[in-house]
Design a protein around this motif. Structure first.
Motif, short mmCIF file in Angstrom:
data_model
loop_
_atom_site.label_atom_id
_atom_site.label_comp_id
_atom_site.label_asym_id
_atom_site.label_seq_id
_atom_site.Cartn_x
_atom_site.Cartn_y
_atom_site.Cartn_z
N ILE A 47 0.87 -1.21 0.06
CA ILE A 47 0.12 0.01 -0.16
C ILE A 47 0.71 1.27 0.10
O ILE A 47 0.73 2.36 -0.72
CB ILE A 47 -0.97 -0.01 1.06
CG1 ILE A 47 -1.84 -0.91 0.78
CG2 ILE A 47 -1.51 1.30 1.33
CD1 ILE A 47 -2.92 -1.28 2.12
N MET A 48 1.92 1.45 0.98
CA MET A 48 2.77 2.50 0.82
C MET A 48 3.35 2.49 -0.56
O MET A 48 3.83 3.59 -0.93
CB MET A 48 4.00 2.26 2.00
CG MET A 48 3.53 2.16 3.47
SD MET A 48 3.24 3.90 3.69
CE MET A 48 4.40 4.70 3.81
N ALA A 84 2.15 1.97 -3.33
CA ALA A 84 1.42 2.40 -4.43
C ALA A 84 1.11 4.04 -4.46
O ALA A 84 0.66 4.52 -5.20
CB ALA A 84 0.05 1.92 -4.15
N ILE A 85 1.53 4.68 -3.13
CA ILE A 85 1.59 6.01 -3.06
C ILE A 85 2.71 6.39 -3.78
O ILE A 85 3.87 6.14 -3.42
CB ILE A 85 1.66 6.64 -1.44
CG1 ILE A 85 0.13 5.97 -1.12
CG2 ILE A 85 1.62 7.68 -1.60
CD1 ILE A 85 0.19 6.16 0.54
#
Lengths: 310, 306
Positions: free
Chosen positions: A150-151, A153-154
């Motif tokens: 998730i990190m 994807a930023i």
């Protein structure tokens, strides 16, 4: 019959040598380790060696460069503003009359330090997290890797800019911001490697012999991923140097009186139509440093793992 | 396919939620509460309290922040009384998008072409030349290339306009400066992918069927080699879009990047945070679209379910 066919070679010319176990078992060449072997291959790669030499040269100049001129990198001099390169000011002066030779090499300290420290911290955190996730697997792995995904994807720059806005400007905040967003790639890489390695027989052997988790990770798994880690580390130094330059350029990086290559380039870009040298000098050093590190990284990849060679 | 899209959608939404939550808590962490400092004029303070609800408890603030974003409201400027982030985006984003789209298309086409040329001439001068261009492209930042181009083509040779955004001639240098790094990245990837595909069984099959080398290259090798390149289009879009910050500054293009830097210089925190959220969400959406395209093109991905 047989002797005739051999011709002039008679039986007497042949003597029995005998069998010597020690000679048969002797290793013809001195044995070399993985790292010596890699170094041997790297030395043959001219581009990578050129990169290495340039990096060593710049590092040396970053240490001694500022002392080679009598001018201080902070001292302004209103009577000598925007001087072109000359015998007195080797790289000229900026709009405040500061000597650019001194500023360039003081900037080199900051830029190179940020690049190396950020890349090293990224590597350490990435190896730890990736190693734990890959080795223990299961739930630990799932939780850690979901978080990493998730990190990841930023967009990296978005994280870094956000951190800089909150932390404020300066060298330490910059390193911290680069590390917050930067360790994810290494963690993924190391996890993938460890997942492959831990199924191999030598790990099983170590387990059977009663080695502890820590010993298996530190003595068996990490050394075997060291090549990949080192290549990634080399490649991430220019990335960090670029990020520093980018952030300083948009006004979020290193603040005066400190200087960095990115900050010098940012000032230079404002005045380059009149004083092009003020941009081209830092731009030259940023570009050649990144080029050298990329060439060295490519060379290291080829040297450490010939299978990856394309 | 529906499951694959749903899966990607959920991941993108979680990512978006994490991003805005991080931004929310970073706002609370900003040193010295710049939103409510003495220097801020009363009207703007009013705007800030209205948008962030600083007078309410934390969880209400959080809910308010999220619902503002869901309504598409990105906040107010901290420096200019009647300026909202939405207005700035509406006014400036078209320029950035125009530049960004040009750069993505240019980088993809040139990068893939360079990669193919390099792979087909493996270990020949053309290969070395292409890969040399690629490594230089990766190493030289856009903010170096931009001024360099301006200096050579605009100031010395007077072939192209120095800056601004008023027609095709104005777009050439910014597009090139912005996309060079991505061209290099795509070219290297495409080359590696082409060389990987050459050793696959289906190329052998194609050869043994008696297809001509041209047919093999066009119908089998290139089409399969392009797949990995598509996966990096998401990150490439992110790089190009953040790259516009400096390129717009250098070429005086009135895009969002210019306002972003202005916001940073003015310490206009709410502006910068609002625009950062916008960029972040935009790029997460771009990644989602790239994932879907990849799933459509390569059935192995969507059947794999991951």
């Amino acid at each position: 019959m047989m002797q005739n066919s051999i011709g002039e070679l008679s039986q007497e010319l042949f003597t029995h040598v005998g069998k010597s176990i020690s000679e048969m078992e002797a290793i013809a060449r001195p044995s070399i380790t993985y790292w010596q072997d890699a170094w041997r291959r790297l030395k043959q790669n001219k581009a990578a060696m050129l990169g290495l030499i340039i990096i060593i040269l710049y590092t040396f100049m970053a240490i001694v460069g500022p002392y080679m001129t009598p001018y201080d990198y902070r001292t302004t001099n209103p009577s000598e503003i925007n001087q072109p390169p000359s015998a007195r000011h080797w790289f000229g002066t900026d709009s405040l009359g500061r000597d650019l030779w001194a500023r360039t090499w003081m900037g080199a300290r900051v830029s190179l330090m940020i690049g190396v420290v950020a890349a090293l911290l990224n590597a350490i955190i990435g190896v730890l997290v990736g190693g734990i996730a890959g080795y223990f697997g299961g739930k630990v792995d799932m939780i850690i890797m979901r978080f990493v995904d998730i990190m990841y994807a930023i967009p990296y720059m978005i994280i870094v800019i956000l951190m800089m806005v909150v932390l404020g400007q300066g060298i330490m905040p910059l390193i911290l911001a680069l590390v917050v967003g930067g360790w994810l790639g290494m963690a993924r890489l190391v996890r993938g490697q460890i997942l492959q390695l831990k199924e191999q027989e030598f790990v099983l052997a170590a387990k059977v012999l009663g080695a502890s988790h820590a010993r298996i990770i530190w003595r068996h798994l990490i050394p075997n991923t060291m090549g990949v880690i080192l290549v990634n580390l080399t490649m991430s130094v220019p990335g960090a140097i670029f990020s520093e330059a980018f952030l300083s350029f948009i006004g979020l990086g290193v603040v005066p009186p400190h200087s960095s290559w990115g900050q010098l380039a940012a000032y230079g870009a404002q005045v380059f139509r009149v004083y092009p040298y003020q941009l081209f000098i830092p731009a030259f050093f940023i570009s050649t440093t990144m080029l050298s590190l990329n060439l060295l990284g490519d060379g290291l990849r080829d040297a450490l793992d010939p299978r990856l060679r394309t | 396919m529906a499951r694959y899209i749903l899966n990607r959608l959920v991941i993108s939404l979680i990512t978006a939620w994490v991003l805005v939550t991080i931004v929310f808590f970073l706002v609370r962490l900003l040193p010295g509460d710049p939103f409510l400092s003495e220097k801020v004029t009363p009207e703007i303070k009013q705007n800030m309290i209205k948008y962030y609800g600083f007078d309410k408890p934390l969880h209400i603030q959080y809910i308010r922040y999220i619902s503002n974003l869901l309504k598409g409201d990105l906040g107010y400027s901290l420096r200019y009384k009647n300026r909202t982030v939405n207005e700035v985006i509406k006014q400036a984003f078209p320029y950035s998008a125009d530049l960004g789209i040009r750069a993505v298309i240019f980088a993809t086409i040139v990068g893939i072409t360079l990669g193919i040329i390099a792979a087909l001439n493996r270990n020949k001068p053309l290969d070395y030349l292409s890969m040399f261009i690629a490594i230089v492209g990766i190493s030289v930042p856009g903010f170096v290339i931009g001024p360099l181009l301006q200096y050579i083509f605009a100031i010395k040779l007077k072939l192209l306009p120095v800056a601004q955004w008023k027609g095709f001639a104005y777009t050439i240098m910014p597009t090139f400066a912005l996309s060079l790094g991505s061209i290099a990245l795509i070219a290297r990837l495409m080359r590696a992918s082409m060389l990987d595909v050459v050793n696959q069984d289906y190329i052998k099959t194609a050869k043994s069927k008696g297809l001509s080398p041209t047919q093999i290259v066009w119908k089998h090798q290139i089409r399969n080699a392009i797949l990995p390149v598509i996966t990096v289009l998401g990150p490439v879009t992110a790089t190009l879009l953040t790259g516009t910050f400096v390129i717009e500054q250098i070429f005086a293009i009135p895009g969002l990047g210019k306002f972003y830097i202005l916001g940073i210089q003015n310490l206009d925190y709410s502006m910068v945070l609002g625009m950062t959220v916008f960029y972040g969400l935009f790029l997460i959406a771009a990644n989602f679209i790239v994932d879907i395209i990849y799933g459509i093109i390569d059935p192995r991905i969507r059947i794999g379910g991951k």
